[in-house]
Scaffold this motif. Structure first.
Motif, PDB file in Angstrom:
ATOM      1  N   GLN A 168       0.825  -1.209   0.000  1.00  0.00           N
ATOM      2  CA  GLN A 168       0.000   0.000   0.000  1.00  0.00           C
ATOM      3  C   GLN A 168       0.857   1.256   0.000  1.00  0.00           C
ATOM      4  O   GLN A 168       0.611   2.186  -0.777  1.00  0.00           O
ATOM      5  N   THR A 169       1.867   1.307   0.872  1.00  0.00           N
ATOM      6  CA  THR A 169       2.701   2.506   0.948  1.00  0.00           C
ATOM      7  C   THR A 169       3.546   2.681  -0.304  1.00  0.00           C
ATOM      8  O   THR A 169       3.771   3.814  -0.750  1.00  0.00           O
ATOM      9  N   ALA A 170       4.011   1.574  -0.882  1.00  0.00           N
ATOM     10  CA  ALA A 170       4.807   1.683  -2.109  1.00  0.00           C
ATOM     11  C   ALA A 170       3.964   2.240  -3.250  1.00  0.00           C
ATOM     12  O   ALA A 170       4.469   3.001  -4.092  1.00  0.00           O
ATOM     13  N   ARG A 171       2.687   1.882  -3.285  1.00  0.00           N
ATOM     14  CA  ARG A 171       1.809   2.418  -4.330  1.00  0.00           C
ATOM     15  C   ARG A 171       1.534   3.905  -4.117  1.00  0.00           C
ATOM     16  O   ARG A 171       1.358   4.655  -5.078  1.00  0.00           O
ATOM     17  N   ILE A 172       1.467   4.341  -2.852  1.00  0.00           N
ATOM     18  CA  ILE A 172       1.213   5.757  -2.578  1.00  0.00           C
ATOM     19  C   ILE A 172       2.373   6.614  -3.057  1.00  0.00           C
ATOM     20  O   ILE A 172       2.190   7.669  -3.657  1.00  0.00           O
ATOM     21  N   GLY A 173       3.602   6.149  -2.800  1.00  0.00           N
ATOM     22  CA  GLY A 173       4.760   6.935  -3.238  1.00  0.00           C
ATOM     23  C   GLY A 173       5.968   6.675  -2.370  1.00  0.00           C
ATOM     24  O   GLY A 173       5.914   5.975  -1.342  1.00  0.00           O
ATOM     25  N   LEU A 174       7.092   7.248  -2.772  1.00  0.00           N
ATOM     26  CA  LEU A 174       8.360   7.016  -2.085  1.00  0.00           C
ATOM     27  C   LEU A 174       8.323   7.503  -0.649  1.00  0.00           C
ATOM     28  O   LEU A 174       8.842   6.827   0.257  1.00  0.00           O
ATOM     29  N   GLU A 175       7.718   8.664  -0.423  1.00  0.00           N
ATOM     30  CA  GLU A 175       7.676   9.202   0.937  1.00  0.00           C
ATOM     31  C   GLU A 175       6.963   8.256   1.896  1.00  0.00           C
ATOM     32  O   GLU A 175       7.462   7.961   2.995  1.00  0.00           O
ATOM     33  N   ALA A 176       5.791   7.755   1.495  1.00  0.00           N
ATOM     34  CA  ALA A 176       5.031   6.843   2.350  1.00  0.00           C
ATOM     35  C   ALA A 176       5.804   5.549   2.583  1.00  0.00           C
ATOM     36  O   ALA A 176       5.807   5.005   3.699  1.00  0.00           O
ATOM     37  N   TYR A 177       6.469   5.060   1.551  1.00  0.00           N
ATOM     38  CA  TYR A 177       7.232   3.811   1.680  1.00  0.00           C
ATOM     39  C   TYR A 177       8.421   4.005   2.628  1.00  0.00           C
ATOM     40  O   TYR A 177       8.725   3.124   3.448  1.00  0.00           O
ATOM     41  N   LEU A 178       9.092   5.157   2.544  1.00  0.00           N
ATOM     42  CA  LEU A 178      10.204   5.428   3.445  1.00  0.00           C
ATOM     43  C   LEU A 178       9.724   5.520   4.893  1.00  0.00           C
ATOM     44  O   LEU A 178      10.401   5.031   5.818  1.00  0.00           O
ATOM     45  N   ARG A 179       8.570   6.138   5.118  1.00  0.00           N
ATOM     46  CA  ARG A 179       8.022   6.193   6.475  1.00  0.00           C
ATOM     47  C   ARG A 179       7.696   4.786   6.979  1.00  0.00           C
ATOM     48  O   ARG A 179       7.902   4.482   8.164  1.00  0.00           O
ATOM     49  N   PHE A 180       7.194   3.948   6.095  1.00  0.00           N
ATOM     50  CA  PHE A 180       6.926   2.551   6.462  1.00  0.00           C
ATOM     51  C   PHE A 180       8.224   1.845   6.847  1.00  0.00           C
ATOM     52  O   PHE A 180       8.277   1.126   7.856  1.00  0.00           O
ATOM     53  N   LEU A 181       9.290   2.046   6.053  1.00  0.00           N
ATOM     54  CA  LEU A 181      10.581   1.430   6.365  1.00  0.00           C
ATOM     55  C   LEU A 181      11.084   1.887   7.726  1.00  0.00           C
ATOM     56  O   LEU A 181      11.598   1.077   8.513  1.00  0.00           O
TER      57      LEU A 181
END
Length: 445
Positions: A362-375
């Protein structure tokens, strides 16, 4: 499905490998011989040896990695090999090597948060919706359109920051002081809320919403206007923000669409904002047939616009913000674990690989910023979890070392260590089973 799986494997592989790099880096500087550093588990696909004799391997299962050290020197080994064995190291060095893995995860999270603050992110402005009657926010006098600027004296620039500052008061309950600015003149006032402790169940209601605190719904904005539609004839243009419709102030997209649909052939009064200039317009929605029902249409696309703010800090402020946010999140994680132990928070909050993979996708589909926050969030979880004093985890080894220090340098017996590892293994596998049970319960609910 494949995208979600890839995002999950990338996240877990990166975070666990970074954890092992922490162990490796400190062990190397303590003089410990590293036999193998593997990216992934299982059968080795590629390998090479460096000049120190360490085997660098790429293994078949890309879910993390591991570091294999020389624990004990073989019989008859020379003095240099004996000194390079991990168990021959002084207590302080063994502590440093074991603690380096979890600390590497926490440092990675702090780095990600620092990078995001430097980069600058667009976040929703903390403009509040009208609180439901009887909620703490309503009793405190919070009104629709109030701009939240501080929580307990801590300034917040966005709704994301406000939610974070409110997590702790919501978790334990108590008094919280909000600083809000009231439109249209921006007068500042204080609102004191009395909150009860909330259980952050994954399937339960939003505790903020229960307290009456919610983000104002996105504004209805006129998008593409048909050349021969009612909207064009009434003078509406793309970009017009709907301030009022049929007497309803600041209708949401859903509310505005409903107002139009319910008034086919009826004159509708509008107030819109066009480039900071308010305009009064009237239009009559055309009556059209929709699945046997007559509804109103105006011939324009209605879009949602959420007020956003750019949150960006300077280098030193970004670094401090990254470290502070990592520390706060780590403490919050520990507190939530403690509340689970005493039964104040549901064990359903424990998530396993299925839920983590879902969020990764889900976060990867939203964008890099969301995916980095998930990481960053998962990295903190890995770091904190590994520091728990459970034998088999890094924190369990640190517990044994603490006992060794209290005993004047005498390590615990092999019998006690083996018993502790069995107990720790049982606890870890029980947590894994609970996490998987929660995952599949949500999946098939």
């Amino acid at each position: 499905m494949l995208f979600t799986l890839f995002a999950f494997i990338l996240a877990l592989g990166l975070l666990v490998t970074f954890h092992e790099l922490g162990h490796y880096w400190v062990a190397r500087r303590c003089g410990v011989r590293i036999l193998r550093f593997s990216v992934g588990f299982g059968p080795i696909l590629l390998r090479r040896h460096d000049r120190r004799g360490t085997e660098w391997a790429l293994s078949a299962i890309p879910l993390g990695g591991y570091v294999k050290m020389l624990d004990d020197a073989p019989p008859g080994a020379d003095a240099a090999t004996q000194r390079a064995a991990f168990n021959a190291q002084p207590l302080s060095r063994r502590v440093a090597v074991v603690a380096a893995g979890p600390l590497a995860n926490l440092l990675l999270a702090a780095f990600i948060y620092t990078l995001l603050s430097l980069w600058g992110v667009q976040e929703p402005a903390a403009i509040l919706a009208a609180p439901a009657a009887g909620t703490p926010a309503a009793q405190a006098g919070v009104q629709a359109g109030d701009h939240l600027t501080a929580v307990n004296g801590q300034a917040v620039d966005s709704w994301t920051q406000a939610r974070w500052q409110l997590l702790e008061p919501l978790a334990k309950g108590g008094q919280v002081m909000l600083t809000v600015q009231t439109p249209p003149h921006g007068a500042t006032r204080q609102a004191s809320l009395r909150l009860s402790a909330h259980d952050f169940g994954p399937d339960g209601p939003d505790p903020l919403a229960q307290a009456g605190l919610a983000l104002q719904a996105p504004q209805a904005v006129i998008g593409t206007v048909n050349a021969d539609g009612v909207a064009r004839q009434a003078g509406l243009q793309a970009g017009d923000v709907v301030l009022a419709a049929a007497g309803q102030e600041r209708p949401s997209v859903q509310a505005f669409v409903r107002i139009v649909r319910e008034r086919p052939g009826q004159t509708l009064a509008l107030r819109v904002d066009r480039q900071s200039t308010p305009l009064e317009l009237t239009l009559t929605p055309a009556a059209v047939d929709d699945a046997g029902q007559t509804v109103g249409r105006i011939g324009a696309l209605i879009e949602a616009r959420q007020p956003l703010v750019l949150v960006r800090l300077g280098p030193l402020d970004s670094l401090w913000s990254g470290v502070r946010h990592t520390w706060d999140m780590s403490l919050f994680t520990v507190r939530m674990m403690g509340r689970m132990v005493v039964g104040a928070v549901s064990w359903r909050n424990i998530s396993g690989p299925v839920t983590i993979a879902e969020y990764a996708g889900q976060t990867a589909r939203i964008g890099l910023e969301a995916y980095l926050r998930f990481l960053a969030l998962i990295s903190i979880s890995i770091g904190v979890l590994n520091l728990l004093p459970i034998p088999m985890l890094d924190g369990g080894h640190l517990l044994f070392y603490l006992i060794e220090a209290l005993r004047g340098g005498r390590p615990v017996s092999d019998r006690v260590r083996d018993l502790g590892l069995r107990v720790g293994m049982g606890l870890v596998f029980s947590l894994m089973f609970l996490a998987l049970f929660n995952d599949f319960s949500r999946l098939f609910r």
